[in-house]
Design a protein around this motif. Structure first.
Motif, PDB file in Angstrom:
ATOM      1  N   LYS A 186       1.832   4.485  -3.096  1.00 58.82           N
ATOM      2  CA  LYS A 186       1.950   5.922  -2.860  1.00 58.82           C
ATOM      3  C   LYS A 186       3.394   6.410  -3.034  1.00 58.82           C
TER       4      LYS A 186
ATOM      5  N   GLU B 163      -1.335  10.014   7.593  1.00 57.40           N
ATOM      6  CA  GLU B 163      -1.884  11.088   6.760  1.00 57.40           C
ATOM      7  C   GLU B 163      -0.906  12.259   6.659  1.00 57.40           C
TER       8      GLU B 163
ATOM      9  N   ARG C  32      -3.374   6.806  12.395  1.00 56.69           N
ATOM     10  CA  ARG C  32      -3.923   7.308  11.135  1.00 56.69           C
ATOM     11  C   ARG C  32      -3.404   8.720  10.851  1.00 56.69           C
TER      12      ARG C  32
ATOM     13  N   ALA D 296      -5.723   1.477   6.010  1.00 57.65           N
ATOM     14  CA  ALA D 296      -6.765   2.289   5.365  1.00 57.65           C
ATOM     15  C   ALA D 296      -6.224   3.659   4.982  1.00 57.65           C
ATOM     16  N   ALA D 297      -5.435   4.259   5.866  1.00 60.47           N
ATOM     17  CA  ALA D 297      -4.887   5.590   5.556  1.00 60.47           C
ATOM     18  C   ALA D 297      -3.953   5.515   4.356  1.00 60.47           C
TER      19      ALA D 297
ATOM     20  N   SER E   4       0.835  -1.209   0.000  1.00 61.07           N
ATOM     21  CA  SER E   4       0.000   0.000   0.000  1.00 61.07           C
ATOM     22  C   SER E   4       0.865   1.253   0.000  1.00 61.07           C
TER      23      SER E   4
ATOM     24  N   ASN F  48      -4.169   3.479   1.902  1.00 57.95           N
ATOM     25  CA  ASN F  48      -4.937   3.215   0.692  1.00 57.95           C
ATOM     26  C   ASN F  48      -5.858   4.370   0.309  1.00 57.95           C
ATOM     27  N   ASN F  49      -6.254   5.170   1.297  1.00 55.70           N
ATOM     28  CA  ASN F  49      -7.174   6.265   0.998  1.00 55.70           C
ATOM     29  C   ASN F  49      -6.450   7.548   0.629  1.00 55.70           C
ATOM     30  N   GLY F  50      -5.207   7.707   1.134  1.00 57.81           N
ATOM     31  CA  GLY F  50      -4.542   9.010   1.019  1.00 57.81           C
ATOM     32  C   GLY F  50      -4.188   9.378  -0.411  1.00 57.81           C
TER      33      GLY F  50
END
Ligand code: G3I
Length: 302
Positions: free
Chosen positions: A11, A251, A247, A297-298, A7, A300-302
């Motif tokens: 990024k 971020e 998180r 999650a962070a 992940s 994958n979402n960022g």
């Protein structure tokens, strides 16, 4: 991605962990290591007492073991650490003056040469600034050889391994308003202005009740990055492993283009130097904690 490393890679970053050579025969440990991480930092095996236990007699066995484990599985390695006031072997602890300066520079040269091409980044100098409100250098035998010892160490590392990224690494440099943070910032600004070969700054990020995560952490990371260095989170652990705090840290890194990687300081809580704070992403039995899910999650979402 479905793992921390994959992940982070999506990024353009890495996700690493500290590794102890003594645990590489623990299959519960290596299963998580090999699955989740794509960067490894030897927790103790590259320190001065481990690599030069007697002056001029170098010992690389357990460090090589970690490097080989990592690189044969496609993981990269951060070297930790070439010059430090702590974990010096007995022979170095009582040295001073030009003899110590020469011994320190020889150590940097020999160790960086041994690992040339195998280590993507070195913590060249670790923890050279004082705690508290002075913003000054820490008093140590190395500091007493002259204020230029840090840049001398960076120049020696650069000569020995011109391709590794060369980092300054410290703790309690997370809060932008603190004197220690500003002291390190001023040194890095000065190094960049004078052409001292520094490429990166490591923020250990050992967060606990005494030195908690603060929301200006992102400002700290971006301010250093604006000096023209990469920034890396090098030894992350959080007392109690709050999912929300983990998180936020992820971020913050993703928000800063030059924050190119995060390393947690151990795999399971039982592997932590602060095990009683349960500060890591995996339980002692190897299961994922809520903080793990928040980090994934962070990423994958960022
Ligand atoms: O291996 C010996 C063992 O044989 C012996 O029986 C035992 C008795 O004390 O000691 C063992 O060595 C210990 C070693 O960890 C391995 O567990 C050392 O005493 C102990 O001092 C050492 O602690 C390390 C610490 O650095 C030393 O400064 C921690 O593992 C390591 O996590 C910690 O890492 C530092 C970073 O390098 C720099 N930033 C802070 C961070 C946390 O302190």
């Amino acid at each position: 991605g479905t793992t921390l490393g994959a992940s982070a890679a999506e990024k353009g970053r890495y996700f690493g962990t500290a590794v102890a050579a003594s645990k590489l025969n623990d299959s519960a440990y290596t299963t998580i290591l090999n699955r989740e991480f794509n960067m490894v930092t030897p927790e103790n095996e590259m320190k001065i007492d481990a690599t030069e236990p007697q002056q001029g007699r170098f010992s690389y066995g357990s460090a090589d073991q970690i490097v080989n484990h990592a690189r044969s599985r496609g993981m990269s390695v951060r070297g930790h650490t070439l010059a430090w006031h702590s974990q010096q072997p007995g022979w170095m602890q009582n040295m001073s003056g030009s003899a110590l300066r020469q011994a320190m520079l020889n150590h940097v040269t020999q160790v960086a040469t041994h690992f040339r091409g195998q280590v993507v980044a070195w913590d060249v100098v670790n923890e050279a600034f004082a705690d508290g409100s002075s913003g000054a250098r820490r008093d140590s035998n190395l500091q007493r050889t002259g204020n230029d010892w840090i840049e001398a160490a960076f120049r020696a590392a650069d000569a020995a391994d011109p391709t590794a990224k060369l980092c300054y690494n410290d703790y309690n440099t997370d809060n932008w308003t603190h004197a220690k943070t500003q002291g390190v910032y001023n040194m890095v600004r000065d190094f960049k202005a004078r052409g001292v070969p520094i490429d990166c700054v490591g923020f250990q990020s050992h967060f606990n009740n005494d030195s908690p995560y603060v929301s200006n952490y992102r400002t700290t990371l971006s301010s250093f990055a604006a000096l023209g260095v990469d920034v890396q989170i090098t030894e992350l652990d959080i007392q109690g492993a709050s999912a929300a705090t983990y998180r936020s840290v992820v971020e913050d890194c993703l928000a800063v283009a030059r924050c190119n990687g995060i390393t947690v300081w151990g795999i399971r809580d039982s592997d932590s130097w602060r095990a009683s704070q349960t500060p890591l992403l995996f339980n002692s039995n190897g299961s994922k904690k809520p903080a793990y899910d928040a980090v994934l999650a962070a990423l994958n979402n960022g």
